[in-house]
Enzyme design. Structure first.
Site, PDB file in Angstrom:
ATOM      1  N   SER A   1      -3.663   0.963   5.131  1.00 33.12           N
ATOM      2  CA  SER A   1      -3.648  -0.572   5.101  1.00 33.12           C
ATOM      3  C   SER A   1      -2.057  -0.741   4.785  1.00 33.12           C
ATOM      4  O   SER A   1      -1.909  -1.823   4.387  1.00 33.12           O
ATOM      5  CB  SER A   1      -4.497  -1.173   3.940  1.00 33.12           C
ATOM      6  OG  SER A   1      -4.378  -0.762   2.734  1.00 33.12           O
TER       7      SER A   1
ATOM      8  N   ASP B   1      -3.783  -3.842  -5.503  1.00 36.67           N
ATOM      9  CA  ASP B   1      -3.237  -2.468  -5.614  1.00 36.67           C
ATOM     10  C   ASP B   1      -1.738  -2.454  -5.912  1.00 36.67           C
ATOM     11  O   ASP B   1      -1.024  -1.507  -6.398  1.00 36.67           O
ATOM     12  CB  ASP B   1      -3.400  -1.874  -4.478  1.00 36.67           C
ATOM     13  CG  ASP B   1      -4.760  -1.106  -3.991  1.00 36.67           C
ATOM     14  OD1 ASP B   1      -5.700  -1.527  -4.912  1.00 36.67           O
ATOM     15  OD2 ASP B   1      -5.247  -0.573  -2.919  1.00 36.67           O
TER      16      ASP B   1
ATOM     17  N   ASP C   1       0.761  -1.175  -0.079  1.00 35.55           N
ATOM     18  CA  ASP C   1       0.066  -0.010  -0.010  1.00 35.55           C
ATOM     19  C   ASP C   1       0.697   1.293   0.071  1.00 35.55           C
ATOM     20  O   ASP C   1       0.791   2.066   1.113  1.00 35.55           O
ATOM     21  CB  ASP C   1      -0.899   0.009   1.327  1.00 35.55           C
ATOM     22  CG  ASP C   1      -2.028   1.006   0.918  1.00 35.55           C
ATOM     23  OD1 ASP C   1      -2.473   1.230   0.023  1.00 35.55           O
ATOM     24  OD2 ASP C   1      -2.860   1.238   1.951  1.00 35.55           O
TER      25      ASP C   1
END
Length: 401
Positions: free
Chosen positions: A127, A167, A121
């Site tokens: 997170s 991500d 992240d």
């Protein structure tokens, strides 16, 4: 001279040669989500039952209980986000899933989300992971992956669909331009470790989907090209015959599955739609699949879409992502997506768990979690957020019952 393949790439072939096909084995080229019983995690059910208990205390909330019961019956993914979870929690989860595996002639499918890269992240704080590349995180992560891979091969009666590192790839596409940025500094390690994970998750009973963000992030042509180039770099560095099944999209996000055809993409008020051919998940999958084909990656044109919070069109004019107000459950999990290139609609994000805390004094506070778009007060990321679950129930589209 014949080169010996690594053991993790030959186990499946040996088993097939001996006629010992694992219960969870995936037929070559088939959709891993079809003809299986999807595992419903007991931890997810327990959290929902906690909310049901609160509804039961007030007659004005009793009408929410039937829909909440239906929600509790839906399969969700198991997040493996710390090394401790891989060592301690996952074995007991898999033992639970294995109890009913094959009892009706169909394997049990367990959805795993592997989310623990060092400097995880790298463009946000809510997170952020515990490991750092600069502090031995690469070797720690390899051990983490080895532990999960061992369990996958141990439970060959189960089938696994793995979403790999939400991500990670899109952060490298859009947030690594500054060489001094956290994402840029982690880039080489992230590529190496994604390759390591994909290679070690090769098994007859496992399918891997590399997370590729969502159309509100990478839907524009330039971002799609950059994503395809990075995916190609990752795939080209894999030991053969290791491979990906496809890509996951909209993980933990809010993009609608399908919007009406947008003929005018020039409207500056529709931020995620403006000049964006991937403005919803269906169109993003279509556009990204076409882009992948130009890089000889047509084999990856298999997507899974997170619909856990996609029922309302709440993010068309904003980049909000944290506990967004107005969200609702989307379509229930199914392998009958209606689209040839979408293997399944899934609830990857555990619905009702927070995206991040609104406590500005918390170590992992992110400003987006106290923005006007965010429901507040909110607990830490991954913690049950009863009020948010209630919102998802009330705004579900289509309704759960």
């Amino acid at each position: 001279m014949h080169r010996l393949l690594p053991a993790f790439l030959t186990l499946g072939a040996v088993g097939l040669a001996l006629g010992k096909i694992p219960q969870g084995a995936i037929a070559p080229g088939s959709n891993p989500f079809s003809n299986v019983n999807w595992y419903v995690p007991t931890a997810w059910q327990s959290e929902v039952f906690g909310s049901i208990a609160k509804y039961a205390k007030s007659t004005s909330q009793w009408d929410r209980i039937p829909a909440a019961v239906v929600a509790s019956q839906q399969p969700t993914a198991v997040w493996v986000a710390t090394n401790e979870a891989a060592v301690d929690d996952l074995p007991s989860i898999l033992r639970d899933a294995s109890k009913s595996a094959g009892t009706d002639g169909h394997p049990t499918l367990v959805q795993l989300i592997v989310y623990n890269l060092p400097d995880r992240d790298c463009s946000a704080a809510s997170s952020e992971g515990g490991w750092k590349v600069s502090e031995g995180g690469v070797e720690k992560y390899k051990g983490f992956i080895d532990g999960i891979a061992k369990l996958i091969r141990k439970y060959e009666d189960l089938r696994f669909a793995i979403i790999l590192e939400p991500d990670a790839l899109p952060n490298q596409v859009t947030n690594a331009g500054d060489p001094n940025s956290k994402c840029a500094k982690a880039r080489s390690a992230h590529i190496q470790l994604l390759q390591y994970a994909i290679a070690n998750f090769q098994a007859a009973n496992a399918a891997v989907y590399l997370d590729s963000g969502h159309g509100g992030w990478l839907g524009w042509p330039d971002n799609q090209v950059a994503a395809a180039q990075l995916i190609k770099q990752i795939v080209d560095g894999l030991p053969k015959p290791a491979r990906l099944r496809g890509l996951s999209i909209n993980t933990s996000n809010y993009n609608p599955l399908l919007l009406p055809n947008i003929t005018d993409k020039s409207d500056p008020n529709l931020k995620r739609l403006q000049w964006n051919p991937g403005y919803d998940s269906v169109h993003y999958a279509k556009a990204l699949g076409e882009t992948l084909a130009t890089y000889n990656l047509s084999s990856l044109n298999h997507f899974i879409v997170d619909t856990s919070r996609s029922g309302t069109n709440i993010v068309l004019e904003t980049d909000a992502w944290c506990n967004v107000k107005g969200a609702g459950f989307g379509l229930k999990p199914t392998y009958k997506s209606g689209y040839d290139n979408i293997d399944a609609l899934v609830w990857a994000k555990t619905p009702g768990q927070a995206d991040g805390t609104s406590d500005t004094s918390a170590a992992r506070w992110d400003p987006m979690c106290t923005a006007a778009t965010a429901l507040q007060p909110a607990p830490e990321a991954g913690t049950w957020f009863h009020e948010y679950f209630t919102q998802l129930l009330d705004n579900a589209n289509p309704k759960l019952i």
